[in-house]
Enzyme design. Sequence first.
Site, PDB file in Angstrom:
ATOM      1  N   TYR A   1      -3.517 -12.475  20.666  1.00  0.00           N
ATOM      2  CA  TYR A   1      -4.466 -12.679  21.773  1.00  0.00           C
ATOM      3  C   TYR A   1      -5.651 -11.716  21.641  1.00  0.00           C
ATOM      4  O   TYR A   1      -5.800 -11.042  20.620  1.00  0.00           O
ATOM      5  CB  TYR A   1      -3.727 -12.572  23.115  1.00  0.00           C
TER       6      TYR A   1
ATOM      7  N   ARG B   1       1.819  -3.502  24.844  1.00  0.00           N
ATOM      8  CA  ARG B   1       2.664  -4.240  23.892  1.00  0.00           C
ATOM      9  C   ARG B   1       1.862  -4.540  22.633  1.00  0.00           C
ATOM     10  O   ARG B   1       0.737  -5.033  22.711  1.00  0.00           O
ATOM     11  CB  ARG B   1       3.154  -5.551  24.513  1.00  0.00           C
TER      12      ARG B   1
END
Length: 363
Positions: A177, A224
């Site tokens: 992403y 993350r």
Amino acid sequence: MTTIFDPIKLGADTAANRAIMAPLTRGRATRDHVPTPIMVDYYAQRASAGLIISEATGISHQGLGWPYAPGLWSDEQVEAWKPVTQAVHDKGGLIVAQLWHMGRAVHSAVTGEQPVSSSATATPGDAHTYEGKKPYEVARPLAIDEIPGIIADYVKAAKNAIAAGFDGVQIHAANGYLIDQFLRDNSNFRDDIYGGSIENRVRLLREVTQAVVDAIGADRVSVRLSPNGDTQGVNDSNPEPLFAAAADVLNQIGIAFLELREPGPDGTFGATDVPRLSPLIRQHFKGPLVLNSDYGLGRAQADLASGLADAISFGRPFLANPDLVDRLREGAPLTQAQMATFYSQGAEGYTDYPTLAEKKAAA
Ligand SMILES: Cc1cc2nc3c(=O)[nH]c(=O)nc-3n(C[C@H](O)[C@H](O)[C@H](O)COP(=O)(O)O)c2cc1C
């Protein structure tokens, strides 16, 4: 010896055990990306996790292309998240919001605008849209003067998360992403201060994390990363120095914990032959390290005992076993997660996975 059932301090809060629920997109919000009452039940059922990391949650309309995924940019979304966080807290649990800008992995059919990214690249394959799957589109490179606005969206969503009762946030810098699209060199071809050198490619991660930390406190912020191998077409030619540098930056900022999604060659969610970087990252990030992907009890206990991990996050096991912690404690068999209902609508394959007690009662 440390075990999965021991408590752990993760920034401002202490998790009752080290079995963390990994972020899982489930697509049960409204078409306007507002959480729904069934999400209250789903998360409350899983409150015995040491900590729940929420499904990826959009920071802005521009950044959220997943049908029926929730967001955190509007007052309506904040209000609708409140019963979720309250229900988890009422059951003694903890929950942080995973903050998501999908970058090039959105589709204009969902967002109404061309995707944005570090550079003019496209995610391979097809995007999920309300009208079925459609080929991903080539992204528009973000202008340098648009980046402060992206950072501001992360900050606003983080403040909204706290207002909604979350115990903190996780910045989603993994899985191909937006932030990952800036980190790695097969998707970032910029020639400004956000591209080229490792320092430049880590800059967006650093600036977003620092800004969110300044807004809500380092002890409520985690990150993350997915450092090993290709994920949604995002990859790096030399991951060791890149992710060591990212870990140094996060260590310096002093976030609450770092989570790594690291599939192995036999992984069932993005298998890769690229070795895990957790041993290297462990040397650079001194705070709690949470490891993920394809863990069962045996490997979890081994990685905790060896000191490689401080906690383990479980994705599909928590999806299909709301009482995962009890089952691990009893050595009970686990229910397998059903793929067909990962992103479907309604209760089936969402809130109807039974606990062990329910299963026994029904037998
Ligand atoms: C249905 C589903 C949805 C997922 N959604 C997310 C997500 O929103 N954010 C994220 O970082 N990872 C997401 N992942 C990846 C999981 O967090 C996790 O890394 C992966 O399932 C491997 O862990 P496991 O073997 O314990 O399931 C998702 C995985 C699945 C199966």
